[in-house]
Design a protein around this motif. Structure first.
Motif, PDB file in Angstrom:
ATOM      1  N   ARG A   3       0.836  -1.202   0.000  1.00 24.71           N
ATOM      2  CA  ARG A   3       0.000   0.000   0.000  1.00 24.71           C
ATOM      3  C   ARG A   3       0.873   1.255   0.000  1.00 24.71           C
ATOM      4  O   ARG A   3       0.593   2.230  -0.706  1.00 24.71           O
ATOM      5  N   LEU A   4       1.946   1.219   0.781  1.00 26.96           N
ATOM      6  CA  LEU A   4       2.863   2.353   0.833  1.00 26.96           C
ATOM      7  C   LEU A   4       3.471   2.630  -0.538  1.00 26.96           C
ATOM      8  O   LEU A   4       3.529   3.777  -0.992  1.00 26.96           O
ATOM      9  N   ASN A   5       3.914   1.579  -1.230  1.00 24.45           N
ATOM     10  CA  ASN A   5       4.537   1.765  -2.539  1.00 24.45           C
ATOM     11  C   ASN A   5       3.547   2.276  -3.581  1.00 24.45           C
ATOM     12  O   ASN A   5       3.907   3.079  -4.454  1.00 24.45           O
ATOM     13  N   HIS A   7       0.974   4.225  -2.905  1.00 28.72           N
ATOM     14  CA  HIS A   7       0.780   5.640  -2.603  1.00 28.72           C
ATOM     15  C   HIS A   7       1.992   6.460  -3.050  1.00 28.72           C
ATOM     16  O   HIS A   7       1.841   7.582  -3.556  1.00 28.72           O
ATOM     17  N   HIS A  94      13.159   0.273   5.177  1.00 23.16           N
ATOM     18  CA  HIS A  94      12.554   0.033   6.483  1.00 23.16           C
ATOM     19  C   HIS A  94      13.622  -0.527   7.418  1.00 23.16           C
ATOM     20  O   HIS A  94      14.711  -0.908   6.972  1.00 23.16           O
ATOM     21  N   ASN A 122      12.431   5.286   6.620  1.00 25.50           N
ATOM     22  CA  ASN A 122      11.060   5.480   7.097  1.00 25.50           C
ATOM     23  C   ASN A 122      10.974   6.027   8.510  1.00 25.50           C
ATOM     24  O   ASN A 122       9.888   6.338   8.984  1.00 25.50           O
ATOM     25  N   PRO A 145       6.141   7.078   6.604  1.00 29.90           N
ATOM     26  CA  PRO A 145       5.002   6.611   5.802  1.00 29.90           C
ATOM     27  C   PRO A 145       3.767   7.477   6.022  1.00 29.90           C
ATOM     28  O   PRO A 145       3.603   8.103   7.074  1.00 29.90           O
ATOM     29  N   MET A 278       3.417   1.992  11.865  1.00 33.70           N
ATOM     30  CA  MET A 278       2.354   2.570  11.044  1.00 33.70           C
ATOM     31  C   MET A 278       0.984   2.474  11.701  1.00 33.70           C
ATOM     32  O   MET A 278       0.145   3.376  11.572  1.00 33.70           O
ATOM     33  N   TRP A 347      -1.237  11.499   3.042  1.00 28.55           N
ATOM     34  CA  TRP A 347      -0.506  11.058   1.851  1.00 28.55           C
ATOM     35  C   TRP A 347       0.004  12.220   0.995  1.00 28.55           C
ATOM     36  O   TRP A 347       1.145  12.145   0.483  1.00 28.55           O
TER      37      TRP A 347
END
Length: 363
Positions: A3-5, A7, A94, A122, A145, A278, A347
């Motif tokens: 999901r992070l990548n 975004h 990370h 991060n 993040p 997170m 974001w």
């Protein structure tokens, strides 16, 4: 991480053309502006080979300005592909990307990370680990993040339904969200802190969302059965309720918003750091404060006295007292302050910081 990548790609695609190489299973939620090239995830060696081939092909044919690895695992691919076309080589890393102790990883991956033009960490902890691993300080940028901020609270009828369905209507809810690994420390929290909390607040119920990971590179797990056994032995077996994995975003939002607080008893373990935390930001986005040990990247994810409480690692008495203090003092103020803190991680803010991590004349 996936999901992070997504975004990260989505935010960067507002400023540049973005092509992304990733697991074929991850294609469904891709942003519209991003061009995607798939590689089967399993087995891992095959994914790395196919992703590497795709990266070399894109480097030769498309000639991007930046090649960004979504984690340390793909950093060598980004480095080699960037050198083929004269692009900047970078990676978003990370904690475990740097801390992994496997000799092959340290012999091949860590030198590649050192040679990158930019290392985006991060958290403060991950940045420090990168320095200790030999990455030059001037190459490192810290970008936490991001998080999705709810447009509005969940309807009260939905929250009531969630409580009724799970038989939690009469409880003060302490929420735990995440994988049940040894580092997350839930079993130790149940054994050493929950009894004191229940003694002071007999209506307290620890609600656990998540399960032991079945497909993890190195995490040691804590099973539901072992956690329940410890709870039973400590006399708090009736004060823990497992909901398993919840993938429905609305239901998860209801869980956050009906909870009095989020417990995050991450342990400080050698060679297994918590890179960020997170879930504490996700809780804060829903107005739920967190109580945690001040370890690893958690110190970046919780603002002491604003979005929750931080106590010294392994001090379970202090952890229990911090939980009770949050429960007993100005819950509305805690919620308002936690929401304000979470806004720093929206974001769009994340996207601006990622962009700023590169040279302004490139993106």
């Amino acid at each position: 991480m996936e999901r992070l990548n997504w975004h990260m790609a989505d935010e960067l695609s507002e400023y540049a053309d973005v092509h992304l190489i990733g697991p074929s299973e991850a294609e469904a939620p891709k942003p519209q502006r991003v061009k995607f090239y798939a590689a089967p995830l399993k087995p891992l060696w095959r994914f790395l080979l196919l992703a590497g081939w795709q990266a070399m092909r894109q480097a030769r044919n498309w000639k991007p300005d930046i090649i960004l690895a979504g984690s340390g695992l793909t950093a060598p691919i980004a480095l080699i592909a960037a050198r083929l076309c004269g692009a900047q080589a970078a990676a978003y890393v990370h904690g475990l990307d740097i801390a992994v102790t496997h000799p092959i990883y340290r012999a091949l991956w860590i030198p590649a990370i050192r040679r990158l033009d930019r290392v985006i960490a991060n958290s403060t902890l991950t940045a420090e680990l990168a320095k200790q691993a030999g990455v030059r300080a001037d190459k490192i940028r810290i970008v936490h993040p991001g998080v999705t901020l709810p447009e509005h609270p969940q309807p009260q009828e939905d929250i009531n339904l969630f409580l009724q369905t799970n038989k939690l209507t009469d409880n003060t809810i302490l929420l735990s969200v995440g994988r049940l690994t040894t580092r997350k420390g839930l079993r130790e929290f149940v054994q050493h802190a929950l009894p004191a909390i229940v003694e002071a607040r007999p209506d307290a119920m620890l609600v656990v969302i998540g399960d032991a990971p079945s497909d993890s590179l190195r995490a040691e797990v804590q099973t539901l059965q072992s956690i329940q056994a410890v709870a039973d032995a400590a006399g708090v077996g009736q004060h823990i309720h497992f909901l398993g994995i919840i993938t429905d975003a609305a239901k998860l939002a209801c869980a956050y918003e009906c909870a009095a607080l989020h417990v995050f008893p991450v342990r400080s373990l050698p060679g297994d750091p918590e890179g960020f935390g997170m879930v504490a930001i996700e809780a804060a986005a829903h107005g739920t404060p967190s109580v945690a040990f001040a370890t690893g990247g958690v110190i970046d994810a919780i603002s002491e006295g604003q979005s929750g409480r931080l106590v010294a690692s392994h001090d379970y008495h202090a952890l229990a007292q911090a939980v009770l203090q949050v429960l007993n003092n100005a819950p509305a103020l805690w919620r308002a302050n936690a929401t304000t803190f979470a806004q720093r991680f929206a974001w769009p803010v994340f996207g601006q910081k990622i962009r700023a991590a590169f040279k302004s004349d490139v993106i």
